[in-house]
Scaffold this motif. Structure first.
Motif, mmCIF file in Angstrom:
data_model
loop_
_atom_site.group_PDB
_atom_site.id
_atom_site.type_symbol
_atom_site.label_atom_id
_atom_site.label_comp_id
_atom_site.label_asym_id
_atom_site.label_seq_id
_atom_site.Cartn_x
_atom_site.Cartn_y
_atom_site.Cartn_z
ATOM 1 N N ALA A 195 -33.820 -38.248 10.954
ATOM 2 C CA ALA A 195 -35.029 -39.207 10.291
ATOM 3 C C ALA A 195 -36.221 -38.099 10.295
ATOM 4 N N TYR A 196 -37.072 -37.839 9.339
ATOM 5 C CA TYR A 196 -38.296 -37.236 9.312
ATOM 6 C C TYR A 196 -39.301 -37.480 8.198
ATOM 7 N N ARG A 197 -40.474 -37.053 8.620
ATOM 8 C CA ARG A 197 -41.373 -37.361 7.496
ATOM 9 C C ARG A 197 -42.575 -36.149 7.168
ATOM 10 N N TRP A 198 -43.005 -35.982 6.226
ATOM 11 C CA TRP A 198 -44.146 -35.191 5.818
ATOM 12 C C TRP A 198 -45.269 -35.479 6.111
ATOM 13 N N ASN A 199 -46.501 -34.563 6.670
ATOM 14 C CA ASN A 199 -47.593 -35.266 6.834
ATOM 15 C C ASN A 199 -48.733 -34.214 6.499
ATOM 16 N N TRP A 200 -49.862 -34.756 5.962
ATOM 17 C CA TRP A 200 -50.702 -33.846 5.461
ATOM 18 C C TRP A 200 -51.813 -34.437 6.165
ATOM 19 N N SER A 201 -52.751 -33.280 6.448
ATOM 20 C CA SER A 201 -54.202 -33.782 7.078
ATOM 21 C C SER A 201 -55.401 -34.205 6.069
ATOM 22 N N THR A 202 -54.757 -34.393 4.909
ATOM 23 C CA THR A 202 -55.891 -34.917 3.959
ATOM 24 C C THR A 202 -56.550 -36.416 4.260
ATOM 25 N N PRO A 203 -55.817 -37.217 4.830
ATOM 26 C CA PRO A 203 -54.560 -37.550 5.415
ATOM 27 C C PRO A 203 -53.742 -38.318 4.655
ATOM 28 N N GLY A 204 -52.352 -38.369 4.998
ATOM 29 C CA GLY A 204 -51.126 -39.170 4.288
ATOM 30 C C GLY A 204 -49.910 -38.713 4.850
ATOM 31 N N HIS A 205 -48.784 -39.178 4.650
ATOM 32 C CA HIS A 205 -47.607 -39.035 4.872
ATOM 33 C C HIS A 205 -46.363 -39.385 4.021
ATOM 34 N N PHE A 206 -45.203 -38.827 4.063
ATOM 35 C CA PHE A 206 -44.231 -39.286 3.166
ATOM 36 C C PHE A 206 -42.873 -39.537 3.917
ATOM 37 N N ASP A 207 -42.317 -40.495 4.243
ATOM 38 C CA ASP A 207 -40.923 -40.899 4.821
ATOM 39 C C ASP A 207 -39.871 -40.467 3.942
ATOM 40 N N ALA A 208 -39.354 -39.055 4.280
ATOM 41 C CA ALA A 208 -38.298 -38.537 3.440
ATOM 42 C C ALA A 208 -36.998 -39.299 3.828
ATOM 43 N N PRO A 209 -36.184 -39.236 3.003
ATOM 44 C CA PRO A 209 -34.818 -39.765 3.016
ATOM 45 C C PRO A 209 -34.163 -39.046 4.122
ATOM 46 N N ALA A 210 -33.461 -39.861 5.033
ATOM 47 C CA ALA A 210 -32.645 -39.161 6.360
ATOM 48 C C ALA A 210 -31.502 -38.226 5.642
ATOM 49 N N GLU A 211 -31.568 -37.176 6.445
ATOM 50 C CA GLU A 211 -30.566 -35.960 6.384
ATOM 51 C C GLU A 211 -29.211 -36.143 7.250
ATOM 52 N N THR A 212 -28.177 -36.081 6.711
ATOM 53 C CA THR A 212 -26.913 -36.141 7.681
ATOM 54 C C THR A 212 -26.214 -34.991 7.547
ATOM 55 N N PHE A 213 -25.785 -34.566 8.955
ATOM 56 C CA PHE A 213 -25.029 -33.307 9.164
ATOM 57 C C PHE A 213 -23.799 -33.762 9.704
ATOM 58 N N SER A 214 -22.821 -33.148 9.388
ATOM 59 C CA SER A 214 -21.461 -33.383 9.957
ATOM 60 C C SER A 214 -21.060 -32.430 11.203
ATOM 61 N N GLY A 215 -22.017 -31.541 11.406
ATOM 62 C CA GLY A 215 -21.781 -30.710 12.636
ATOM 63 C C GLY A 215 -23.028 -29.619 12.748
#
Length: 203
Positions: free
Chosen positions: A137-157
């Motif tokens: 689970a992660y998100r993008w952040n900007w100093s302007t300010p602001g953020h975007f919660d990105a869709p989660a990324e699933t790894f099989s290994g």
């Protein structure tokens, strides 16, 4: 000897130690011995014993398993003692990290096309790495300010993957944007990338 058991994340520092005591009734005497792991000799030698002497053998496991360790006294007088052991290697918790954050284009000074909805569009990219199968689970952040919660990324290994996010800045003449972007991971652990600057000036 007694039952030996180890549970945990296996590292090169882990070991299973077997201790045995050799006693003689009419000493001192030289006693020959051997350690046998599941019937296979893994160590042997001799020791001078006055009354009693402690012997030790260290096993460095590389995977989960179980078996029998036997300490044998051999020669004219034979004796043996054995112990069962089990090693259970727990999987280490997955770790996620982020690197190679960048903005395309990272700099612009000139006419800005109107683009979509009056914005000049850019793309932020980053590389997410994981040590084992997990969901990040992660998100993008900007100093302007602001953020975007990105869709989660699933790894099989274990592995890495490039992720990206398209975002816009005001495209009207005279608009200037000097900002920074970075990525924050919130699961399975917390991590934060370096902040990457970008500058857009619309003339």
């Amino acid at each position: 000897m007694r039952w030996a058991r180890m549970v945990g994340a296996l590292t090169s520092d882990h070991r299973v130690t077997f201790d045995g005591v050799v006693r003689v009734t009419d000493g001192p005497a030289t006693v020959r011995y051997r350690w046998r792991l599941d019937g296979r000799t893994v160590d042997d030698g001799s020791v001078r014993v006055r009354r009693s002497e402690r012997l030790r053998h260290v096993l460095r496991p590389t995977a989960s398993g179980s078996g029998t360790m036997t300490l044998e006294i051999w020669g004219p007088n034979r004796d043996a003692d054995r112990v069962r052991y089990r090693v259970t290697c727990a999987s280490a918790a997955p770790v996620a990290g982020v690197e190679s954050v960048r903005v395309e284009p990272a700099g612009h000074n000139g006419p800005c096309p109107e683009g979509e909805n009056g914005y000049y569009w850019l793309t932020a990219r980053a590389t997410i790495k994981v040590s084992a199968a997990t969901t990040v689970a992660y998100r993008w952040n900007w100093s302007t300010p602001g953020h975007f919660d990105a869709p989660a990324e699933t790894f099989s290994g274990p592995g890495e993957r490039e992720v990206s996010h398209r975002f816009g800045v005001t495209a009207t003449p005279g608009a200037v944007t000097n900002a920074r972007v970075w990525v924050e991971i919130s699961s399975p652990n917390t991590a934060r990338s370096a902040e990457v600057p970008y500058s857009i000036t619309c003339t």
